[in-house]
Scaffold this active site. Structure first.
Site, PDB file in Angstrom:
ATOM      1  N   LEU A 152       4.116   7.154   4.223  1.00 30.92           N
ATOM      2  CA  LEU A 152       4.593   7.785   5.288  1.00 30.92           C
ATOM      3  C   LEU A 152       4.082   7.202   6.634  1.00 30.92           C
ATOM      4  CD1 LEU A 152       6.363  10.269   6.334  1.00 30.92           C
ATOM      5  CD2 LEU A 152       4.162  11.745   6.395  1.00 30.92           C
ATOM      6  N   ASP A 153       4.944   6.572   7.506  1.00 34.24           N
ATOM      7  CA  ASP A 153       4.678   6.189   8.965  1.00 34.24           C
ATOM      8  C   ASP A 153       3.692   4.829   8.846  1.00 34.24           C
ATOM      9  OD1 ASP A 153       5.854   8.236  10.129  1.00 34.24           O
ATOM     10  OD2 ASP A 153       4.319   9.452  10.301  1.00 34.24           O
ATOM     11  N   GLU A 154       3.852   4.134   7.707  1.00 34.89           N
ATOM     12  CA  GLU A 154       2.987   3.025   7.561  1.00 34.89           C
ATOM     13  C   GLU A 154       3.739   1.842   7.314  1.00 34.89           C
ATOM     14  OE1 GLU A 154      -0.253   2.502   7.579  1.00 34.89           O
ATOM     15  OE2 GLU A 154      -0.794   4.604   7.757  1.00 34.89           O
TER      16      GLU A 154
END
Lengths: 288, 288, 288, 288
Positions: free
Chosen positions: B232-234
């Site tokens: 996530l969000d990486e």
């Protein structure tokens, strides 16, 4: 002899009529010469002008510069009607600085040079004031004092030219040099004099740009680095930037805020010039 | 048949082990194929990784795509161990948009598309709310309402996948879509889902970034467009930008100011993707 | 005695529970004291917290500081439950600089000081390296060499504290000082130590932020100036800024580009502190 | 009657000769009137001009506007020789938009209005083209088509004035309106017409700024929002911003990039005007 040392990096700049096969021609030549291309940038103007510009940076383990250049001329440049030049990383550009009494641009350049960020030789600083002599000497930079008045202006310019020639200067930076150079001086060094003007050109060309910006009430002030031509503040722009200001700022505040922008813009322009990233196209620059 | 029309522009992206001769090989091939190179960019990673990336955009007056691609594979790509892909200007990418109830990113993309700035097809918008249905229909974009709750989430994702497949979607934009996609969904579309996250990643990943930015007292807030991965969000960052804030701003002000940055950052990322300017290198992007 | 000289400027900072009449009370007091308000800024937090902050800068032709302060306490501050402090332009703040071996932040502060832009006294620089001794001495700034190793760290911190006390230092700037200060040191100087961290906090707190930014592939790098607290890199942020980077930049490039942002951000934060523009509200700053 | 509703916010703008006691006088009056000051900003010009400007925003639980204003005039404004005006949050400003065929500025304003970010009434849009009629009607905004040619120009301006008067318009935005307004029109609405010019004024005033910016080879293009006066592109500047461009950009690219800056700059200027943050000082603005 030097085949155990760091390979030399070369930088080739070309301009020629646009046509298919230029990239292929240049890159095949470099490949056959044993070069490894590190970076390449190109630009085509709109078809009416039909010009092609390219910058190629490459490594060569062993390098016979004269032979490389002669072969390139014969096999690539002549057939493709190229103008070109090449620079090598083992020959640092020799930069002179002309300065008056403001220290910020001079000190910024000297600090960048000292920190290794600006890979040039600085054989001399010339100034019409003595104020910055100690700063130069502390860094080991020879300082030449050439005071200017209406009577000696032409003679002092000749003295400056002699100094630039004696020291085999490649290009000159006007680091807030508050004198207008003569057409003779300027004409001698096309694309070899960089000036920092303390406004966002073409706004506020000429004298007192911060006062004029203040009077007009702009919300951003700027700085412009450009090659000097004989049209005052009209030379090809290399770099510009701005900073936000408001009604709270006096003219003195604008001068102070402007110093930061001047330092940054001039530095970026000088670095681009030193790294052979700037090509001229009429009165405009291509900055790769 | 179409030899009197505008020539097609092709865009070739390659990645291969770095070695001398790549530019020469590709550009000779293109020259012999009758192409005129319009733009070229390249990037070499550091020597330990030894990878070379290139983007070349070129015109071809007459073009047999299948033959060009087969010959390129045989003569250039196989010998140089290249991964590559090619896109043609006569085949617009097909973009889907997933959106919840915030309108700003959706409307921005639709306006850019309508104005011709974003050369894509938009066969559908999918939303878990009905709020933006009228905005889509007014622009002639089919709108699919797939409401999501914990019980139907997997089924609705399957429905979304079917829609994307039926409409032969090339890539999907999450324009503030407030649902986390399943690993299956994400894994199916590598480098084909673009998300806009409302913070300057890696700061304030996860939920409520504006509240967290407010609480921390940062002086700039940002937005980040990235490819979606199962971290996530990486995922690989395509574009980021920031805007200045101060103690005067409430969380609501940050949300409002952030909308402008989200719109701009997402637009730039989508344009870069559509123009085939984004290559992946591990979890990082090269944006030519 | 000094009633023919430049009038003193005073700067009053207050924090109190928000209620009607605060501006009226303070401004009436100043008017009756013969002051002319030059600049005023105020900020109210959200109603749940109900705090009011104000900064007022004013001229006084004749000034009995002790009497002004006593009267203000009695007539205004006590009734309104204010915390407040006042600074006068005839008492320059005394700034210490702690530095290791990087010169850019130190030289920037010294140049701003020398040019008159930063109206402080600099009674001393303390360093755990000797590298910057000459730069300090050339500017006439006393330089104290306090090398640090695991065995002597506590003792050297005590030596530093003694120096700060002996020289009546008002605040200390960590100009890329590569040592973590002990809780005792930090606790002694609340809101009186300013650090420059070379990332856009809270992203990349801790060691090696440029390497981590490179690895994550961000498109902007930043710098953050903050007051030091005992939570590493968690203190109240005074100022931040960013600069654009790309896949072309190596870690070394990020370090170089970051230096420019560090210099600017630190300078702006120190100026705001020196001009009494920074108030604390919990772990956040109000920068008027 | 309305004493259970949200309190009204009032915004007081004043300009008067600078002297001690102004803040005290105004804030005491407001305190005695039962107001709570929410925000205050002030600005003193340099002593030769000796002018003082202030903006105060305050809450009043119960408000007799006529009485407040009469008392303020008598007790504060007359003794201090003030020019002043006051606005109340329960009376939204009435904004007209004049537009030609470019949609970006119009749509941006309408979207900001629809989202609640721009608290105005928009009783009408006037255009010399029909192209944007549907966009306006879809948002429920009355659209008036007033085509202009050299013969009917004066008459159509009269028609526009009648519409503005009938609808009690407070101010007019020229959202890329490609006609020059007559001195009569402009003179009728001092500081009540906001224009967006597509350059960084004073650079590239007049026609075709993007073409001129391209020809000059600037490295940044900008936009400027200003009040319209009868000196073309010389009115007081409210807001400006710029975006970076390079040799790669065609004139068409500048037009496209410029649209984003125009939208943002115009929006910020209109918001500042609507929030009563803009005061005039000669031909300059003070934007609080």
């Amino acid at each position: 002899m030097s085949n155990h040392t760091t390979p030399i990096t070369a930088c080739l700049l070309i301009c020629c009529p646009d046509r298919p096969g230029i990239v292929a021609g240049v890159s095949r030549f470099l490949y056959q010469s044993g070069a490894n291309i590190l970076d390449a940038s190109q630009h085509s103007t709109d078809p009416r002008e039909g010009l092609f510009f390219m910058r190629m940076e490459f490594h060569l383990d062993e390098l016979d510069k004269a032979r490389l250049e002669a072969t390139f001329q014969e096999e690539v440049a002549t057939p493709l009607h190229m103008e070109w030049k090449i620079d090598y990383s083992d020959q640092r550009k020799r930069m002179a600085i002309l300065v008056s009494a403001y220290d910020h641009c001079l000190l910024e350049l000297l600090w960048r040079w000292k920190s290794g960020e600006l890979p040039v030789e600085i054989p001399l600083v010339i100034s019409n004031h003595t104020k910055l002599e100690n700063d130069c000497r502390a860094m080991g930079i020879p300082f030449h004092y050439l005071p200017v008045n209406p009577d000696n202006k032409a003679a002092q310019e000749q003295a400056a030219i002699r100094l630039l020639e004696e020291h085999a200067i490649d290009f000159t930076v006007l680091a807030r040099y508050m004198q207008i150079l003569s057409p003779e001086f300027v004409g001698r060094y096309p694309q070899r004099i960089i000036n920092i003007h303390h406004s966002f050109l073409p706004a506020f060309a000429g004298a007192r740009p911060y006062l004029n910006a203040y009077t007009r009430g702009v919300k951003l002030i700027g700085a412009t680095a450009h090659y000097v031509t004989n049209e005052l503040d009209e030379g090809p722009i290399i770099e510009q930037d701005v900073v936000r200001v408001s009604h709270k700022h006096t003219v003195e505040d604008l001068v102070m805020l402007g110093r930061d922008i001047e330092r940054q813009v001039l530095t970026r322009a000088v670095k681009a010039h030193v790294e052979n990233r700037v090509l001229l196209h009429g009165n405009k620059t291509i900055v790769f």
